[in-house]
Design a protein around this motif. Structure first.
Motif, PDB file in Angstrom:
ATOM      1  N   GLY A 279      13.969  -2.696   5.718  1.00 58.22           N
ATOM      2  CA  GLY A 279      14.138  -1.341   5.212  1.00 58.22           C
ATOM      3  C   GLY A 279      15.545  -0.820   5.428  1.00 58.22           C
ATOM      4  O   GLY A 279      16.329  -1.402   6.183  1.00 58.22           O
ATOM      5  N   LEU A 280      15.860   0.259   4.749  1.00 57.30           N
ATOM      6  CA  LEU A 280      17.153   0.928   4.860  1.00 57.30           C
ATOM      7  C   LEU A 280      16.938   2.431   4.917  1.00 57.30           C
ATOM      8  O   LEU A 280      15.983   2.945   4.334  1.00 57.30           O
ATOM      9  N   ARG A 281      17.845   3.122   5.589  1.00 56.91           N
ATOM     10  CA  ARG A 281      17.820   4.577   5.588  1.00 56.91           C
ATOM     11  C   ARG A 281      18.978   5.095   4.739  1.00 56.91           C
ATOM     12  O   ARG A 281      20.075   4.546   4.777  1.00 56.91           O
ATOM     13  N   HIS A 282      18.680   6.132   3.970  1.00 53.17           N
ATOM     14  CA  HIS A 282      19.705   6.708   3.102  1.00 53.17           C
ATOM     15  C   HIS A 282      19.876   8.186   3.412  1.00 53.17           C
ATOM     16  O   HIS A 282      18.928   8.844   3.878  1.00 53.17           O
TER      17      HIS A 282
ATOM     18  N   SER B  54      21.759   2.466  -6.164  1.00 50.26           N
ATOM     19  CA  SER B  54      21.972   1.090  -6.620  1.00 50.26           C
ATOM     20  C   SER B  54      22.008   0.091  -5.475  1.00 50.26           C
ATOM     21  O   SER B  54      21.290  -0.922  -5.480  1.00 50.26           O
ATOM     22  N   SER B  55      22.849   0.342  -4.480  1.00 46.90           N
ATOM     23  CA  SER B  55      23.005  -0.633  -3.396  1.00 46.90           C
ATOM     24  C   SER B  55      21.723  -0.769  -2.585  1.00 46.90           C
ATOM     25  O   SER B  55      21.364  -1.881  -2.160  1.00 46.90           O
ATOM     26  N   TYR B  56      21.016   0.333  -2.383  1.00 46.58           N
ATOM     27  CA  TYR B  56      19.763   0.285  -1.618  1.00 46.58           C
ATOM     28  C   TYR B  56      18.708  -0.518  -2.372  1.00 46.58           C
ATOM     29  O   TYR B  56      18.000  -1.349  -1.792  1.00 46.58           O
TER      30      TYR B  56
ATOM     31  N   THR C 283      13.423  11.048  -4.236  1.00 44.98           N
ATOM     32  CA  THR C 283      12.382  10.194  -4.816  1.00 44.98           C
ATOM     33  C   THR C 283      12.593  10.034  -6.317  1.00 44.98           C
ATOM     34  O   THR C 283      12.466   8.921  -6.861  1.00 44.98           O
ATOM     35  N   ILE C 284      12.925  11.116  -6.988  1.00 40.69           N
ATOM     36  CA  ILE C 284      13.175  11.064  -8.434  1.00 40.69           C
ATOM     37  C   ILE C 284      14.329  10.121  -8.746  1.00 40.69           C
ATOM     38  O   ILE C 284      14.225   9.245  -9.624  1.00 40.69           O
ATOM     39  N   ASN C 285      15.427  10.254  -8.037  1.00 40.05           N
ATOM     40  CA  ASN C 285      16.598   9.401  -8.279  1.00 40.05           C
ATOM     41  C   ASN C 285      16.292   7.934  -7.986  1.00 40.05           C
ATOM     42  O   ASN C 285      16.748   7.040  -8.711  1.00 40.05           O
ATOM     43  N   ALA C 286      15.530   7.673  -6.922  1.00 41.06           N
ATOM     44  CA  ALA C 286      15.191   6.288  -6.581  1.00 41.06           C
ATOM     45  C   ALA C 286      14.320   5.648  -7.657  1.00 41.06           C
ATOM     46  O   ALA C 286      14.542   4.489  -8.049  1.00 41.06           O
TER      47      ALA C 286
END
Length: 405
Positions: A199-202, A210-212, A233-236
């Motif tokens: 996992g990653l935190r943003h 993009s990178s995530y 959430t929308i952007n992801a």
């Protein structure tokens, strides 16, 4: 001095005093502390203010409303705990606010809860997610309405893992809500034979995922868990669509999604997403009546579960204040809310306030419809299953709330 004249005069003055006291109304000032300009403004914002005002309007139709003089104020907390705390302190100390509604982030709620207890006011957490608000962070002045991270995780993660999504990779917002969503989902995944492979935190309000998503894609996890909310959430999900992640065989799991998010995404992009929600405006006649009335005064935008929570919590609070006879003792008002027992809320059905401050009601696992399945505005969900209240929320004994014996 003629004492025979003085005695009737005094009697008349006392009678007048009692008469004016009998007709006086008890002041109640409601403060909607919300997000008016940021990434959570669609799920709360002015919609939460309108829902609160709708509750006041409906309460005024009840006989006990004659006892109360109600005022609603609102402000933008800028999604910053220090700003929100300063506003709350000023409201309590100099502006006569008795109760807070909405509170759009868990960090804000956890920061404000001790202040509410100190001032003996009431906090109605209708837009915060952390299950710690009814765990180690519980207070006798706090009521946690709508949903929490435990309920969301056990709804969505449980269903998806049981359906075969055994390996998970989390994209987690680096703030309280995101961390608790991941924390509460992980044991559910493991209990169903799955595992979290990474996992990653943003940062909050990330514009470019993009990178995530490339790293999530490279993990080969069957499920990418989105432990975030609102605009993040929308952007992801939009970025995942552009990368063809779902078409490539991976599944997206939105741990906290709102009907306003689905509206922003569009059914073409959002179709097939499964999510857990406390409220859906098109569920029954009562919710439809509320949803249509809300939309008529909110630019034809239908209510999110947070906005529905603001309505129901405000109504329950006002009934309790009327019973107590004052809004000044927050602990007494929350106690009166709890002593109301299980009641039939028009938006959430059978509803109960527990001693840890958790409001329990049924939750729903829903799936977003395909475009051709939607027949009217905001006709977005298919209800897959109803999760009973006693299963939807963490058992009282497991929360660690010091108020629970």
């Amino acid at each position: 001095m003629n004492h025979r004249l003085a005695i009737p005069s005094i009697a008349l003055a006392v009678a007048a005093l009692f008469s004016s006291g009998a007709n006086a109304q008890t002041p109640v000032k409601i403060g909607v502390l919300t997000d008016l300009s940021g990434i959570f403004s669609d799920i709360g914002g002015m919609g939460a203010v309108e829902a609160t005002k709708m509750a006041v309007e409906d309460f005024r139709k009840l006989p006990e409303a004659e006892k109360l003089k109600i005022e609603v104020v609102h402000v933008d907390g800028l999604n910053k705990p220090d700003v929100a705390s300063a506003i709350a302190r000023k409201w309590f100390d100099t502006e006569g606010v008795d109760v807070l509604v909405d509170l759009p982030t868990s960090a804000i709620s956890l920061a404000v809860a001790p202040l509410v207890k100190e001032k003996n006011k009431v906090a109605l957490f209708t837009a915060s997610g952390s299950s710690d608000l009814t765990g180690k962070g519980c207070t006798p002045n706090s009521v946690h309405w709508t949903y929490d991270t435990w309920a969301l995780a056990h709804g969505t993660a449980d269903a998806i893992t049981k359906a075969g999504g055994k390996t998970w990779y989390f994209l987690t917002a680096d703030f309280a809500l995101g961390q608790w969503l991941e924390r509460d989902a992980t044991p559910v995944i493991q209990a169903n034979g799955g595992k979290v492979v990474g996992g990653l935190r943003h940062p909050t309000d990330t514009k470019d995922f993009s990178s995530y998503l490339l790293q999530a894609q490279a993990s080969k996890a069957q499920v990418i868990g989105l432990a975030n909310a609102g605009g993040d959430t929308i952007n992801a999900i939009k970025s995942a669509s552009e990368f063809g992640i779902v078409q490539g065989g991976q599944k997206l799991a939105g741990m906290l999604l709102f009907i306003s998010d689905i509206h922003s995404l569009g059914l073409q992009t959002a179709q097939g997403l499964q999510l857990t929600t406390a409220f859906y405006w098109d569920q029954n006649d009562k919710t439809r009546a509320f949803g249509e009335r809300f939309a008529a005064r909110n630019k034809q935008r239908y209510p999110s579960m947070n906005q529905a929570g603001a309505y129901s919590a405000t109504m329950a609070y006002l009934k309790a204040v009327a019973k107590v006879g004052s809004a000044k003792d927050g602990v007494a008002v929350v106690k009166a809310m709890r002593e109301a027992g299980t009641f039939d809320d028009p938006l959430f059905g059978k509803t109960t306030l527990r001693e840890d401050g958790r409001v329990t009601h049924d939750m729903m696992l829903v799936e977003v419809k395909k475009p051709e399945e939607s027949k009217k505005p905001y006709d977005y969900y298919k209800v897959l299953t109803v999760i009973p209240a006693d299963q939807a929320f963490r058992p009282l004994k497991d929360g660690g709330c010091p108020l629970v014996n």
